[in-house]
Design an enzyme around this catalytic site. Sequence first.
Site, PDB file in Angstrom:
ATOM      1  N   THR A   1     -11.558  -7.276 -64.946  1.00  0.00           N
ATOM      2  CA  THR A   1     -12.263  -6.335 -65.829  1.00  0.00           C
ATOM      3  C   THR A   1     -11.390  -5.119 -66.108  1.00  0.00           C
ATOM      4  O   THR A   1     -11.294  -4.641 -67.250  1.00  0.00           O
ATOM      5  CB  THR A   1     -13.587  -5.885 -65.175  1.00  0.00           C
ATOM      6  OG1 THR A   1     -14.405  -7.033 -64.936  1.00  0.00           O
ATOM      7  CG2 THR A   1     -14.340  -4.915 -66.071  1.00  0.00           C
ATOM      8  N   ARG A   2     -10.745  -4.612 -65.071  1.00  0.00           N
ATOM      9  CA  ARG A   2      -9.888  -3.429 -65.254  1.00  0.00           C
ATOM     10  C   ARG A   2      -8.702  -3.740 -66.157  1.00  0.00           C
ATOM     11  O   ARG A   2      -8.341  -2.943 -67.028  1.00  0.00           O
ATOM     12  CB  ARG A   2      -9.401  -2.919 -63.894  1.00  0.00           C
ATOM     13  CG  ARG A   2     -10.521  -2.420 -62.993  1.00  0.00           C
ATOM     14  CD  ARG A   2      -9.979  -1.808 -61.722  1.00  0.00           C
ATOM     15  NE  ARG A   2     -11.013  -1.773 -60.687  1.00  0.00           N
ATOM     16  CZ  ARG A   2     -10.947  -1.035 -59.597  1.00  0.00           C
ATOM     17  NH1 ARG A   2      -9.904  -0.255 -59.398  1.00  0.00           N
ATOM     18  NH2 ARG A   2     -11.905  -1.069 -58.701  1.00  0.00           N
TER      19      ARG A   2
ATOM     20  N   ARG B   1     -13.862   1.290 -63.114  1.00  0.00           N
ATOM     21  CA  ARG B   1     -14.515   0.430 -62.115  1.00  0.00           C
ATOM     22  C   ARG B   1     -14.502  -1.012 -62.600  1.00  0.00           C
ATOM     23  O   ARG B   1     -14.142  -1.309 -63.718  1.00  0.00           O
ATOM     24  CB  ARG B   1     -15.972   0.880 -61.891  1.00  0.00           C
ATOM     25  CG  ARG B   1     -16.150   2.213 -61.187  1.00  0.00           C
ATOM     26  CD  ARG B   1     -15.749   2.201 -59.728  1.00  0.00           C
ATOM     27  NE  ARG B   1     -16.250   1.062 -58.974  1.00  0.00           N
ATOM     28  CZ  ARG B   1     -17.479   0.925 -58.482  1.00  0.00           C
ATOM     29  NH1 ARG B   1     -18.360   1.890 -58.666  1.00  0.00           N
ATOM     30  NH2 ARG B   1     -17.828  -0.152 -57.803  1.00  0.00           N
ATOM     31  N   GLY B   2     -14.969  -1.901 -61.725  1.00  0.00           N
ATOM     32  CA  GLY B   2     -15.011  -3.320 -62.071  1.00  0.00           C
ATOM     33  C   GLY B   2     -13.978  -4.093 -61.286  1.00  0.00           C
ATOM     34  O   GLY B   2     -13.099  -3.518 -60.639  1.00  0.00           O
ATOM     35  N   ASN B   3     -14.077  -5.419 -61.320  1.00  0.00           N
ATOM     36  CA  ASN B   3     -13.092  -6.223 -60.594  1.00  0.00           C
ATOM     37  C   ASN B   3     -11.748  -6.162 -61.305  1.00  0.00           C
ATOM     38  O   ASN B   3     -11.611  -5.573 -62.376  1.00  0.00           O
ATOM     39  CB  ASN B   3     -13.587  -7.665 -60.403  1.00  0.00           C
ATOM     40  CG  ASN B   3     -13.751  -8.410 -61.725  1.00  0.00           C
ATOM     41  OD1 ASN B   3     -12.999  -8.213 -62.671  1.00  0.00           O
ATOM     42  ND2 ASN B   3     -14.757  -9.272 -61.797  1.00  0.00           N
TER      43      ASN B   3
ATOM     44  N   SER C   1      -9.693   5.595 -57.403  1.00  0.00           N
ATOM     45  CA  SER C   1      -9.366   6.101 -56.070  1.00  0.00           C
ATOM     46  C   SER C   1      -9.041   7.591 -56.099  1.00  0.00           C
ATOM     47  O   SER C   1      -8.122   8.023 -56.810  1.00  0.00           O
ATOM     48  CB  SER C   1      -8.162   5.318 -55.520  1.00  0.00           C
ATOM     49  OG  SER C   1      -7.500   6.033 -54.509  1.00  0.00           O
ATOM     50  N   LEU C   2      -9.776   8.379 -55.296  1.00  0.00           N
ATOM     51  CA  LEU C   2      -9.470   9.815 -55.210  1.00  0.00           C
ATOM     52  C   LEU C   2      -8.104  10.033 -54.580  1.00  0.00           C
ATOM     53  O   LEU C   2      -7.425  11.014 -54.892  1.00  0.00           O
ATOM     54  CB  LEU C   2     -10.544  10.536 -54.387  1.00  0.00           C
ATOM     55  CG  LEU C   2     -11.944  10.606 -54.977  1.00  0.00           C
ATOM     56  CD1 LEU C   2     -12.858  11.436 -54.077  1.00  0.00           C
ATOM     57  CD2 LEU C   2     -11.935  11.187 -56.390  1.00  0.00           C
ATOM     58  N   ARG C   3      -7.698   9.147 -53.683  1.00  0.00           N
ATOM     59  CA  ARG C   3      -6.377   9.262 -53.037  1.00  0.00           C
ATOM     60  C   ARG C   3      -5.263   9.164 -54.086  1.00  0.00           C
ATOM     61  O   ARG C   3      -4.351   9.992 -54.127  1.00  0.00           O
ATOM     62  CB  ARG C   3      -6.211   8.141 -51.995  1.00  0.00           C
ATOM     63  CG  ARG C   3      -4.808   8.023 -51.412  1.00  0.00           C
ATOM     64  CD  ARG C   3      -4.672   6.773 -50.551  1.00  0.00           C
ATOM     65  NE  ARG C   3      -4.956   5.558 -51.300  1.00  0.00           N
ATOM     66  CZ  ARG C   3      -4.099   4.958 -52.116  1.00  0.00           C
ATOM     67  NH1 ARG C   3      -2.885   5.452 -52.289  1.00  0.00           N
ATOM     68  NH2 ARG C   3      -4.436   3.852 -52.756  1.00  0.00           N
TER      69      ARG C   3
ATOM     70  N   THR D   1      -7.945   5.129 -62.682  1.00  0.00           N
ATOM     71  CA  THR D   1      -7.992   4.826 -61.249  1.00  0.00           C
ATOM     72  C   THR D   1      -9.375   5.190 -60.712  1.00  0.00           C
ATOM     73  O   THR D   1      -9.987   6.155 -61.173  1.00  0.00           O
ATOM     74  CB  THR D   1      -6.916   5.585 -60.450  1.00  0.00           C
ATOM     75  OG1 THR D   1      -7.104   5.308 -59.053  1.00  0.00           O
ATOM     76  CG2 THR D   1      -6.977   7.082 -60.661  1.00  0.00           C
TER      77      THR D   1
ATOM     78  N   LYS E   1      -8.517  -2.041 -45.961  1.00  0.00           N
ATOM     79  CA  LYS E   1      -8.726  -0.683 -46.497  1.00  0.00           C
ATOM     80  C   LYS E   1     -10.204  -0.396 -46.788  1.00  0.00           C
ATOM     81  O   LYS E   1     -10.607   0.757 -46.883  1.00  0.00           O
ATOM     82  CB  LYS E   1      -7.876  -0.442 -47.746  1.00  0.00           C
ATOM     83  CG  LYS E   1      -8.267  -1.231 -48.962  1.00  0.00           C
ATOM     84  CD  LYS E   1      -7.341  -0.920 -50.139  1.00  0.00           C
ATOM     85  CE  LYS E   1      -7.668  -1.730 -51.371  1.00  0.00           C
ATOM     86  NZ  LYS E   1      -9.004  -1.471 -51.916  1.00  0.00           N
ATOM     87  N   ASP E   2     -11.029  -1.454 -46.942  1.00  0.00           N
ATOM     88  CA  ASP E   2     -12.460  -1.266 -47.209  1.00  0.00           C
ATOM     89  C   ASP E   2     -13.293  -1.174 -45.937  1.00  0.00           C
ATOM     90  O   ASP E   2     -14.488  -0.877 -46.001  1.00  0.00           O
ATOM     91  CB  ASP E   2     -13.011  -2.439 -48.042  1.00  0.00           C
ATOM     92  CG  ASP E   2     -12.433  -2.492 -49.446  1.00  0.00           C
ATOM     93  OD1 ASP E   2     -12.064  -1.418 -49.971  1.00  0.00           O
ATOM     94  OD2 ASP E   2     -12.341  -3.587 -50.012  1.00  0.00           O
TER      95      ASP E   2
ATOM     96  N   ARG F   1     -17.223 -11.561 -49.380  1.00  0.00           N
ATOM     97  CA  ARG F   1     -17.754 -11.096 -50.652  1.00  0.00           C
ATOM     98  C   ARG F   1     -17.502 -12.171 -51.705  1.00  0.00           C
ATOM     99  O   ARG F   1     -16.687 -13.066 -51.515  1.00  0.00           O
ATOM    100  CB  ARG F   1     -17.051  -9.796 -51.077  1.00  0.00           C
ATOM    101  CG  ARG F   1     -17.431  -8.599 -50.234  1.00  0.00           C
ATOM    102  CD  ARG F   1     -16.485  -7.424 -50.498  1.00  0.00           C
ATOM    103  NE  ARG F   1     -16.486  -7.021 -51.901  1.00  0.00           N
ATOM    104  CZ  ARG F   1     -15.523  -6.286 -52.464  1.00  0.00           C
ATOM    105  NH1 ARG F   1     -14.495  -5.880 -51.749  1.00  0.00           N
ATOM    106  NH2 ARG F   1     -15.593  -5.943 -53.728  1.00  0.00           N
TER     107      ARG F   1
ATOM    108  N   SER G   1     -16.339 -11.655 -54.842  1.00  0.00           N
ATOM    109  CA  SER G   1     -15.317 -11.350 -55.855  1.00  0.00           C
ATOM    110  C   SER G   1     -14.148 -12.333 -55.754  1.00  0.00           C
ATOM    111  O   SER G   1     -13.890 -12.921 -54.704  1.00  0.00           O
ATOM    112  CB  SER G   1     -14.807  -9.918 -55.694  1.00  0.00           C
ATOM    113  OG  SER G   1     -13.900  -9.829 -54.606  1.00  0.00           O
TER     114      SER G   1
END
Length: 321
Positions: free
Chosen positions: A163-164, A158-160, A138-140, A136, A89-90, A17, A19
């Site tokens: 950005t966060r 969201r965002g890289n 992430s739902l986890r 966050t 994890k992805d 990717r 990123s």
Amino acid sequence: MTSSVSAEARTIRIGSRKSQLALVQTHWVRDRLQESYPDRKFEIHTMSTQGDKILDVALAKIGDKGLFTKELEVGMLAGETDFAVHSLKDLPTNLPEGLMLGCVTERENPADALVVHEKHKDKQLETLPEGAVVGTSSLRRLAQLRHHYPHLEFKDIRGNLNTRLAKLDEGNYDAIILAVAGLQRLGMGDRIHQAIPAEVSLHAVGQGALGIECREGDTEILELLKAIEDVPTTQRCLAERAFLRSLEGGCQVPIGVNTSIEGDRLTLTGMVASIDGQQLVKDTVSGNTADAETLGVTLANRLREQGATEILEVIFREIAR
């Protein structure tokens, strides 16, 4: 004789990717392989995935079957690249026909990290004030933190990574949750205010490890990848992925794990939680490292007996809305 020389000289093409974090990880893999095989040539090919392009929708709403991997997989199957580097994890637990998980690298710290706005630098997660806004995607993480800290407010982000962090520093959030490993790999370890203990937030399946995906039966590539494989991390991640696969959960579902190895004994803890944090089931199994995937299945079955299936069915319905 000529054919073996040309085979040895073949340039190995690595998919990644675009990123910043993905490139740091892919360069690390390339550099380790170059050290092991100084006579070989390795080339990085970058591409954007669906998950990189859609930044205004919550991850869980997009669906996660290959969200950050599909374009890289198409490139491998078309013969444009020889393998792809992923944050493990992805990487979905069920891969497209013709592809396989060829290697898992040594794991960085898999914990989640609390990163705070300057005004909360004297606080920890447990001492953030009531109503503090925590970001966050992430739902986890969301489910577990709601379970332990119902007085906090949670907001999608969201965002890289840069950005966060900028959104946090601008005051849009009081704190955000990121992965310790990602911050460390980008040289931003100083932003880790608190590594969140496993008792509060079990990490994502495969978090902190890199997964190298390649074509099935590509013996040349599989042989090359042995140079960067880490056996204990592989055993831990195979157990975690078998657990996730058995529960038919994806990367965006509130399923968390923690693994450890002592000698030849592997211990796996797993949990499933409702998005509101009201329901949370958790258990632990131990066994021989050689039975890593069986342990994952065993733990999934135990959590099903405690109501995990019903919790997940409700979540899938909520996400589908």
